[in-house]
Design a protein around this motif. Structure first.
Motif, PDB file in Angstrom:
ATOM      1  N   HIS A   4       0.854  -1.185   0.000  1.00  0.00           N
ATOM      2  CA  HIS A   4       0.000   0.000   0.000  1.00  0.00           C
ATOM      3  C   HIS A   4       0.892   1.238   0.000  1.00  0.00           C
ATOM      4  O   HIS A   4       1.829   1.337   0.789  1.00  0.00           O
ATOM      5  CB  HIS A   4      -0.909   0.015   1.226  1.00  0.00           C
ATOM      6  CG  HIS A   4      -1.717  -1.234   1.382  1.00  0.00           C
ATOM      7  ND1 HIS A   4      -2.823  -1.501   0.616  1.00  0.00           N
ATOM      8  CD2 HIS A   4      -1.555  -2.307   2.193  1.00  0.00           C
ATOM      9  CE1 HIS A   4      -3.324  -2.674   0.965  1.00  0.00           C
ATOM     10  NE2 HIS A   4      -2.568  -3.186   1.916  1.00  0.00           N
ATOM     11  N   ARG A   6       0.837   5.570  -0.067  1.00  0.00           N
ATOM     12  CA  ARG A   6       0.042   6.781   0.164  1.00  0.00           C
ATOM     13  C   ARG A   6       0.936   7.989  -0.104  1.00  0.00           C
ATOM     14  O   ARG A   6       2.065   8.051   0.382  1.00  0.00           O
ATOM     15  CB  ARG A   6      -0.457   6.787   1.611  1.00  0.00           C
ATOM     16  CG  ARG A   6      -1.181   8.048   2.008  1.00  0.00           C
ATOM     17  CD  ARG A   6      -1.517   8.005   3.506  1.00  0.00           C
ATOM     18  NE  ARG A   6      -1.744   9.316   4.020  1.00  0.00           N
ATOM     19  CZ  ARG A   6      -2.935   9.846   4.238  1.00  0.00           C
ATOM     20  NH1 ARG A   6      -4.011   9.148   3.979  1.00  0.00           N
ATOM     21  NH2 ARG A   6      -3.052  11.056   4.708  1.00  0.00           N
ATOM     22  N   GLU A   8       2.110  11.552   0.626  1.00  0.00           N
ATOM     23  CA  GLU A   8       2.102  12.356   1.847  1.00  0.00           C
ATOM     24  C   GLU A   8       2.326  13.838   1.582  1.00  0.00           C
ATOM     25  O   GLU A   8       2.343  14.636   2.516  1.00  0.00           O
ATOM     26  CB  GLU A   8       3.169  11.836   2.817  1.00  0.00           C
ATOM     27  CG  GLU A   8       2.944  10.409   3.275  1.00  0.00           C
ATOM     28  CD  GLU A   8       1.695  10.243   4.127  1.00  0.00           C
ATOM     29  OE1 GLU A   8       1.168  11.237   4.657  1.00  0.00           O
ATOM     30  OE2 GLU A   8       1.232   9.086   4.257  1.00  0.00           O
ATOM     31  N   LYS A  16      -4.219   7.140  -2.160  1.00  0.00           N
ATOM     32  CA  LYS A  16      -3.689   5.813  -1.829  1.00  0.00           C
ATOM     33  C   LYS A  16      -3.821   4.899  -3.021  1.00  0.00           C
ATOM     34  O   LYS A  16      -4.741   5.023  -3.812  1.00  0.00           O
ATOM     35  CB  LYS A  16      -4.474   5.199  -0.669  1.00  0.00           C
ATOM     36  CG  LYS A  16      -4.461   6.001   0.598  1.00  0.00           C
ATOM     37  CD  LYS A  16      -5.369   5.360   1.628  1.00  0.00           C
ATOM     38  CE  LYS A  16      -5.541   6.249   2.833  1.00  0.00           C
ATOM     39  NZ  LYS A  16      -6.502   5.680   3.786  1.00  0.00           N
TER      40      LYS A  16
END
Length: 151
Positions: A4, A6, A8, A16
């Motif tokens: 996974h 994501r 930032e 995501k």
């Protein structure tokens, strides 16, 4: 062990994307035609195809050209072929965009039996970078990978 990712930072902060076990390489960079994780076009400290996360024998490793920088959140400059921790935050390029990575551990399987390997030997083996053959295979499959846009 799905992966996974994501974002930032940047205009897509909070986006995501998950990659299944069958995805062997994930290209990260600014080129939306060649990367599965696309960074902002104006984030010029990150390359068009800055780095690749490759899956080899159930481990995720980072690969990049010698002139590209990827840092762990503690400021450690990663070397090509470095295994990634199960949870980490990476900075792509000096003061560049940040991404978080999380490896999802398979549940419901019994723990692997102790292999009887000495701790010093195990530590040395675990920190070994990928071999040239492994990296060449990962590079060859990178172009064959499916493109995934961030949602």
């Amino acid at each position: 062990m799905p992966l996974h990712i994501r974002l930032e930072s940047g205009s897509r902060q909070g986006s995501k994307k998950s990659f299944a076990d069958d995805v062997e390489s994930i290209v990260i960079g600014r080129d939306p035609d060649r990367c599965q994780v696309v960074l902002d076009a104006d984030a010029r400290m990150a390359g068009r195809e800055h780095c690749t996360i490759v899956r080899i024998r159930g481990r995720y490793l980072i690969d990049m050209a010698p002139d590209r920088a990827v840092y762990l959140e503690d400021g450690t400059l990663l070397e090509p072929g470095t295994p990634l921790p199960e949870r980490c935050r990476l900075t792509i390029g000096p003061d560049g965009p940040q991404i978080s990575i999380r490896v999802e551990i398979a549940r419901g399987l019994a723990t692997t039996k102790d292999q009887g390997i000495d701790e010093d030997v195990l530590e040395r083996r675990a920190s070994r970078p990928a071999s040239a053959v492994e990296l060449e295979r990962a590079e060859a499959t990178a172009d064959e990978g499916r493109k995934w846009g961030l949602m």
